[in-house]
Scaffold this motif. Structure first.
Motif, short mmCIF file in Angstrom:
data_model
loop_
_atom_site.label_atom_id
_atom_site.label_comp_id
_atom_site.label_asym_id
_atom_site.label_seq_id
_atom_site.Cartn_x
_atom_site.Cartn_y
_atom_site.Cartn_z
N SER A 1 0.82 -1.22 0.00
CA SER A 1 0.00 0.00 0.00
C SER A 1 0.86 1.26 0.00
O SER A 1 2.04 1.25 0.32
N LYS A 2 0.21 2.36 -0.40
CA LYS A 2 0.82 3.69 -0.40
C LYS A 2 -0.22 4.65 0.16
O LYS A 2 -1.39 4.55 -0.20
N TRP A 3 0.17 5.57 1.05
CA TRP A 3 -0.78 6.49 1.65
C TRP A 3 -0.11 7.81 1.99
O TRP A 3 1.11 7.90 2.06
N THR B 1 4.33 10.98 2.24
CA THR B 1 3.81 9.88 1.43
C THR B 1 4.58 8.64 1.85
O THR B 1 5.81 8.63 1.80
N CYS B 2 3.86 7.62 2.28
CA CYS B 2 4.49 6.40 2.79
C CYS B 2 4.12 5.21 1.92
O CYS B 2 3.03 5.15 1.36
N THR B 3 5.05 4.27 1.82
CA THR B 3 4.80 3.00 1.15
C THR B 3 5.24 1.87 2.06
O THR B 3 6.17 2.02 2.85
N CYS B 4 4.54 0.76 1.96
CA CYS B 4 4.81 -0.39 2.81
C CYS B 4 4.98 -1.63 1.94
O CYS B 4 4.14 -1.92 1.10
N ASP B 5 6.09 -2.33 2.12
CA ASP B 5 6.20 -3.65 1.54
C ASP B 5 6.79 -4.59 2.58
O ASP B 5 7.05 -4.19 3.70
N CYS C 1 8.93 6.57 3.94
CA CYS C 1 8.12 7.78 3.97
C CYS C 1 8.96 8.96 3.48
O CYS C 1 10.12 9.11 3.89
#
Length: 106
Positions: A50-52, A59-63, A69
């Motif tokens: 996800s990206k939020w 802006t953060c991304t998670c993997d 961020c």
């Protein structure tokens, strides 16, 4: 003709560098969270992939291997006689007069 291409490329590069003065940080996903990452600011859970946008103008991304961020704004611009204040709602700087902080510079 080649000189024009080189100059155009250098101009585009200079503009891109000047506009990209944001900051980023990277972290490992927190232990105990098996299927996502925690927003480092409000602790909301986000799934892998996800990206939020955080409420701190990031802006953060998670993997599965990393949480990243980056700021959604560039570095604070300097305008003589004005003070830059980051508007957390729009994530953009507004400039207020130093001698009258309630009045916008432009």
């Amino acid at each position: 003709m080649e000189l024009h291409k080189v100059l155009l490329s250098l101009t585009i590069l200079c503009i891109a560098v000047s506009l990209s003065n944001g900051a980023c940080f990277h972290d490992l996903p927190k232990h105990g969270i098996k299927d996502g990452c925690l927003d480092p600011y409000n602790k909301e859970k986000h799934p892998f992939g996800s990206k939020w946008n955080s409420d701190k103008c990031m802006t953060c991304t998670c993997d599965r291997t990393i949480l990243s961020c980056c700021t959604r704004y560039t570095s604070e611009p300097h305008v003589q006689g004005c003070k830059a204040v980051l508007d957390k709602r729009t994530c953009k700087y507004k400039h207020y007069k130093v001698d009258n902080p309630s009045e916008l510079c432009f």
